[in-house]
Structures are given as structure tokens and as C-alpha cells.
Design a protein around this motif. Structure first.
Motif, short mmCIF file in Angstrom:
data_model
loop_
_atom_site.label_atom_id
_atom_site.label_comp_id
_atom_site.label_asym_id
_atom_site.label_seq_id
_atom_site.Cartn_x
_atom_site.Cartn_y
_atom_site.Cartn_z
N PHE A 258 -13.19 6.57 10.98
CA PHE A 258 -13.43 6.37 9.42
C PHE A 258 -14.59 6.68 9.10
O PHE A 258 -15.74 6.47 10.09
CB PHE A 258 -13.14 4.72 9.05
CG PHE A 258 -11.21 4.33 8.97
CD1 PHE A 258 -10.81 4.59 7.05
CD2 PHE A 258 -10.46 4.23 10.27
CE1 PHE A 258 -9.76 3.89 7.05
CE2 PHE A 258 -9.66 4.50 9.81
CZ PHE A 258 -8.79 4.53 8.32
N ARG A 259 -14.79 6.68 8.10
CA ARG A 259 -16.65 6.42 7.66
C ARG A 259 -16.94 5.38 6.39
O ARG A 259 -15.75 5.78 5.74
CB ARG A 259 -16.91 7.68 6.78
CG ARG A 259 -18.45 8.14 6.89
CD ARG A 259 -18.99 9.44 6.56
NE ARG A 259 -19.10 9.69 4.47
CZ ARG A 259 -19.57 10.57 4.10
NH1 ARG A 259 -18.58 11.83 5.05
NH2 ARG A 259 -19.29 10.53 3.19
N ASP B 97 -19.54 4.22 3.22
CA ASP B 97 -20.88 4.75 2.57
C ASP B 97 -21.03 3.84 1.07
O ASP B 97 -19.71 3.32 0.83
CB ASP B 97 -20.98 6.26 1.60
CG ASP B 97 -20.27 7.05 1.88
OD1 ASP B 97 -21.15 7.05 3.67
OD2 ASP B 97 -20.35 8.67 1.69
N ILE C 257 -17.20 2.88 -0.10
CA ILE C 257 -16.25 3.60 -0.28
C ILE C 257 -15.38 4.01 0.80
O ILE C 257 -16.67 4.97 2.30
CB ILE C 257 -16.63 5.32 -1.65
CG1 ILE C 257 -16.72 4.64 -2.34
CG2 ILE C 257 -15.68 6.82 -0.76
CD1 ILE C 257 -17.85 5.80 -3.14
N TRP C 258 -14.18 3.61 1.62
CA TRP C 258 -14.05 4.75 2.60
C TRP C 258 -13.43 5.34 2.92
O TRP C 258 -12.60 6.44 1.78
CB TRP C 258 -12.78 3.39 3.31
CG TRP C 258 -13.75 1.81 2.98
CD1 TRP C 258 -13.28 0.36 3.08
CD2 TRP C 258 -14.14 1.63 4.98
NE1 TRP C 258 -14.62 -0.23 3.06
CE2 TRP C 258 -14.51 0.29 4.61
CE3 TRP C 258 -14.77 2.82 5.66
CZ2 TRP C 258 -14.62 -0.94 5.52
CZ3 TRP C 258 -14.71 1.04 7.36
CH2 TRP C 258 -15.34 -0.01 6.57
N TYR C 259 -13.58 6.65 3.52
CA TYR C 259 -13.24 7.52 3.97
C TYR C 259 -12.16 7.35 5.22
O TYR C 259 -13.08 7.00 6.74
CB TYR C 259 -13.75 8.97 3.78
CG TYR C 259 -14.91 9.12 2.61
CD1 TYR C 259 -14.37 9.50 1.67
CD2 TYR C 259 -15.97 7.82 2.76
CE1 TYR C 259 -15.26 10.21 0.75
CE2 TYR C 259 -16.88 8.43 1.33
CZ TYR C 259 -16.18 9.21 0.52
OH TYR C 259 -17.67 9.43 -0.78
N SER C 260 -11.08 8.27 5.23
CA SER C 260 -10.53 8.08 6.83
C SER C 260 -10.08 9.73 7.32
O SER C 260 -9.62 10.53 5.84
CB SER C 260 -9.12 7.10 6.42
OG SER C 260 -8.53 7.29 7.64
N TRP C 261 -9.91 10.41 8.21
CA TRP C 261 -9.07 10.63 9.02
C TRP C 261 -7.75 11.07 8.62
O TRP C 261 -7.32 11.92 8.06
CB TRP C 261 -9.09 10.67 10.77
CG TRP C 261 -9.19 11.82 11.27
CD1 TRP C 261 -8.51 13.44 10.87
CD2 TRP C 261 -8.20 11.83 12.47
NE1 TRP C 261 -8.20 14.05 12.48
CE2 TRP C 261 -7.69 13.14 13.14
CE3 TRP C 261 -7.62 10.20 13.28
CZ2 TRP C 261 -6.96 13.11 14.14
CZ3 TRP C 261 -6.90 10.52 14.32
CH2 TRP C 261 -6.59 12.12 15.00
N ASN D 30 -4.91 8.99 5.92
CA ASN D 30 -4.33 7.57 5.23
C ASN D 30 -3.25 7.25 6.13
O ASN D 30 -2.05 7.30 6.30
CB ASN D 30 -3.71 8.98 3.85
CG ASN D 30 -3.45 7.66 3.36
OD1 ASN D 30 -3.37 6.71 3.14
ND2 ASN D 30 -2.65 8.39 1.68
#
Length: 108
Positions: free
Chosen positions: A67-68, A70, A80-84, A86
Motif C-alpha cells: 500500500f501507499r 499520500d 489517499i490510499w493506493y493499493s497493489w 483492490n
């Protein structure tokens, strides 16, 4: 393992659901973080021998989640979450099985 852009880490072991042991740490790790003009870079390395000691079968693969986060403001809620992958959860949550995928290491 959580890594911030300054290279600080939080490593722990956990059991489902949200049972954390913050006293646990990787013994052999190398972490670097760098803030750049366009964002940041984080890199991490864990020894293969340590992964094997954890009982991971590196030939068959293991579960991994990436996960990332920001942060867009001053408080913790402005993220704001980003994921490899879903995880198909209503709110971002990387502590559920659906957030993990199969990872295989390849010898070069």
C-alpha cells in the motif's frame, strides 16, 4: 513493515484481525527513504534467510500486500490510499485477507 519517506520504519508481526506485536522486529533489514523534488522513494531489503526463518516457502510463494499513503493535509484523515490489489472493502484496509496477493521470488 511500514516505511516513511525519511527511511523510518515500523515493523511488527500481526494476526488477523488487528492483533499487533510491536515488540517484534526483523533482525536483518536495510531501509532507505529519500524525498525528491517530485515525491519520494522508499527501498527495503530483508534477508532471504530471515524470510525462511519465518516459515515462508520461497519456492511456492507467500502472501504480500503493498500500500501507499499520500497525506494531503496536516491531519491523519487527509490521506489517499493506493493499493497493489483492490481489497474490495468499503474503507481502505490492508489488514484483511483480500488485500494480500501471491508473491514469488525469482532468482536472477
Amino acid at each position: 513493515m511500514e516505511i516513511n519517506p525519511n527511511g523510518y520504519i515500523l515493523d511488527y508481526n500481526a494476526q488477523f484481525y488487528r492483533e499487533f506485536n510491536y515488540l517484534w522486529n526483523f533482525n536483518h533489514r536495510a531501509i532507505v527513504g529519500k524525498i525528491t523534488s517530485t515525491g519520494y522513494i522508499v527501498e527495503g531489503r530483508i534477508s532471504l534467510s530471515e524470510l525462511k526463518k519465518l516459515g515462508l516457502d520461497l519456492g511456492k510463494g507467500f502472501c504480500l500486500s503493498i500500500f501507499r499513503a499520500d497525506f494531503t493535509g496536516e491531519n491523519e484523515d487527509s490521506v489517499i490510499w493506493y493499493s497493489w490489489l483492490n481489497p474490495h472493502t468499503q474503507d481502505p484496509d490492508f489488514h484483511v485477507p483480500s488485500a494480500f496477493g501471491k508473491c514469488k521470488l525469482k532468482q536472477l
